[in-house]
Design an enzyme around this catalytic site. Structure first.
Site, PDB file in Angstrom:
ATOM      1  CB  CYS A   1      -3.264   2.459  -1.589  1.00 44.30           C
ATOM      2  SG  CYS A   1      -3.481   0.743  -1.126  1.00 44.30           S
TER       3      CYS A   1
ATOM      4  CG  HIS B   1     -29.566  22.521  -3.279  1.00 43.90           C
ATOM      5  ND1 HIS B   1     -29.623  21.679  -4.370  1.00 43.90           N
ATOM      6  CD2 HIS B   1     -29.771  23.780  -3.743  1.00 43.90           C
ATOM      7  CE1 HIS B   1     -29.877  22.389  -5.455  1.00 43.90           C
ATOM      8  NE2 HIS B   1     -29.969  23.662  -5.096  1.00 43.90           N
TER       9      HIS B   1
ATOM     10  CD  GLU C   1     -28.940  18.402  -3.998  1.00 39.80           C
ATOM     11  OE1 GLU C   1     -30.064  18.704  -3.552  1.00 39.80           O
ATOM     12  OE2 GLU C   1     -28.157  19.225  -4.516  1.00 39.80           O
TER      13      GLU C   1
ATOM     14  CD  GLU D   1      -7.266   2.224  -8.899  1.00 37.81           C
ATOM     15  OE1 GLU D   1      -8.085   2.396  -7.987  1.00 37.81           O
ATOM     16  OE2 GLU D   1      -6.187   1.596  -8.733  1.00 37.81           O
TER      17      GLU D   1
ATOM     18  CE1 TYR E   1      -6.809  -2.043  -6.765  1.00 43.56           C
ATOM     19  CE2 TYR E   1      -7.942  -4.129  -6.994  1.00 43.56           C
ATOM     20  CZ  TYR E   1      -6.944  -3.367  -6.425  1.00 43.56           C
ATOM     21  OH  TYR E   1      -6.081  -3.936  -5.513  1.00 43.56           O
TER      22      TYR E   1
ATOM     23  CB  CYS F   1      -0.931   0.004   1.206  1.00 45.91           C
ATOM     24  SG  CYS F   1      -2.014   1.442   1.245  1.00 45.91           S
TER      25      CYS F   1
END
Length: 459
Positions: free
Chosen positions: A48, A437, A442, A182, A178, A43
């Site tokens: 990552c 908002h 939302e 990526e 992924y 990682c």
């Protein structure tokens, strides 16, 4: 006086191994840890963290395009070597912090390859041999490549991608997971002519089908050429690059070929067989729910067990190991409703069940709420990029069992949505939550219209 040199010996100083060793040492036990590369593991060193830096660097291209729509006259150039230097300095700092924290906790750190000689004996190759009452395997995983593919020696993996001496003009990335997606976004964002090839019918196998289809379309809008249902026949080095010969008869020449075709547990040469540790058919260490192996005093956590290969999961498994073994409070990690993110461009955030999984597990069916819309940020740009949000709801209990987001800030949103899914909140409780908002988030609390079977078929 113990008959062993250490109470616990940990093999692998990645996120899981470091957490387990620190907790145990802070509890007053004699702990040592061995790492054959750099402290921090996949990682921090080659996963990552450096990948996220690369994603952020490459996304500026897109942000500059948006800025022009808002009246900014942006003139910018990118220097690969400057970025690499800054990235390497930060990774070295983080690795140093990990090592320092081990020292502060009282963990003895061995820089070297550790090999099991028996269930209680570990050789740090070329240095010394020690004994331990308990041993924890936390060696993670490594990239897998098809070694029988002609010319595979000309390809790189994600690990080499972090250290390319110069930015290529053309790259082909093989894979649909992924990591492949990526890095396709990273290189495309940095101006590299990027092709993504995957043998399956669509990218991100295992993710919700709406997410897969939506993202495939969106990354093509970012200039990535996506070839599906195809794979390599061979690689050939030429005077001007690497010739990718594909099974469909096409040929593509690029400067770099990167294989992101999966990862495998890093168990080779660890002496696990000698110690009696059982592996499964895929080479992963077999463990029970408490991370104990087939040998009573040996445990394993993280990617080497191939359960759920995420850094935060390895850390939670480490904590559970410590609580079980050294605090007499047996516990195991709950793998249900673990959120995850794909730092593609645009990014993906998901938690819980896909629609297909929910239809199999929810006895009375599911309700699906889905929306696609243009993010407010793109209003002045003329961009046709769209965001996707999807809620999967158990039709009987009305629990929200899956949340799927593709678009700006999806990883940040999914972390908070995961709390709601983990807590078992219902669609009515989502609806009762007042919206903030104007935000994209939302939409998660304002979705009202269920998808009809006709809409789902068309969508």
């Amino acid at each position: 006086m113990s008959q062993y040199d250490y109470d616990l010996f940990v093999i692998g100083a990645g996120s899981g191994g470091v957490r387990a060793s620190r907790l145990t040492a802070l509890g007053g036990k004699r702990v040592a840890i061995a790492e054959e590369h750099r402290v921090g593991g996949t990682c921090v060193i080659r996963g990552c963290v450096p990948k996220k830096f690369m994603v952020m660097a490459s996304d500026f291209t897109h942000q500059f395009e948006i800025a022009r729509g808002y009246g900014w006259d942006v003139q910018a150039t990118f220097d690969w070597k400057t970025f690499l230097e800054a990235k390497d300095v930060e990774i070295a700092r983080l690795s140093g912090l990990y090592a320092a924290n081990l020292g502060k906790a009282g963990v003895e750190l061995f820089h070297g390859r550790a090999v099991l000689k028996d269930a209680h004996t570990v050789e740090i190759v070329g240095k010394k041999t020690v004994t331990a009452e308990r041993i924890l395997i936390a060696t993670g995983g490594r990239p897998w490549v098809p070694e029988d593919l002609p010319g595979i020696e000309h390809a790189i993996t994600s690990e080499e991608a972090f250290h390319l001496p110069e930015l290529p003009k053309r790259i082909l990335i093989a894979g649909g997971g992924y990591i492949a997606v990526e890095f396709a976004g990273i290189f495309a964002g940095l101006g590299v002519e990027t092709t993504l090839i995957y043998r399956g019918p669509n990218i991100l196998r295992g993710f919700d089908d709406d997410v897969r289809a939506h993202l495939a379309g969106e990354i093509e809008k970012r200039g990535i050429k996506v070839i599906l249902g195809c794979q390599h026949e061979s690689l050939e080095k030429t005077a001007t690059g690497i010739l990718n010969k594909l099974e469909n008869g096409h040929q593509i020449e690029t400067d770099v070929v990167m294989f992101a075709t999966g990862r495998v547990p890093h168990v080779k040469g660890l002496g696990l067989e000698t110690a009696g540790v059982r592996l499964d058919d895929n080479g992963a260490v077999c463990v029970d729910e408490f991370s104990r192996t087939s040998v009573d005093n040996i445990w394993a956590i993280g990617d080497v067990t191939d359960r759920m290969n995420l850094t935060p999961v390895a850390i939670r498994e480490a904590v559970a190991f410590h609580e079980t073994v050294y605090r007499d409070t047996p516990q195991h990690f709950d793998y249900e409703a673990v959120a995850t993110a794909v730092f593609s461009q645009p990014p993906v955030g998901v938690v819980g069940l896909t629609e297909a999984e929910a239809r199999h597990s929810c006895a009375k069916g599911v309700d699906v709420y889905l929306t696609r819309f243009r993010p407010m940020k793109y209003a002045f740009t003329g961009s046709d990029e769209r965001m996707l949000m999807k809620l999967v709801v158990d039709a009987d209990t009305q629990r929200v069992v899956g949340v799927h987001i593709v678009g700006p800030e999806a990883p940040e949103m999914i972390q908070l949505a995961a709390i709601a899914v983990k807590a078992g909140l219902t669609k009515a409780q989502f609806d009762a939550t007042c919206a903030v908002h104007p935000t994209a988030a939302e939409e998660l609390v304002t979705l009202k219209e269920k998808q009809s079977p006709q809409n789902m078929a068309a969508g």
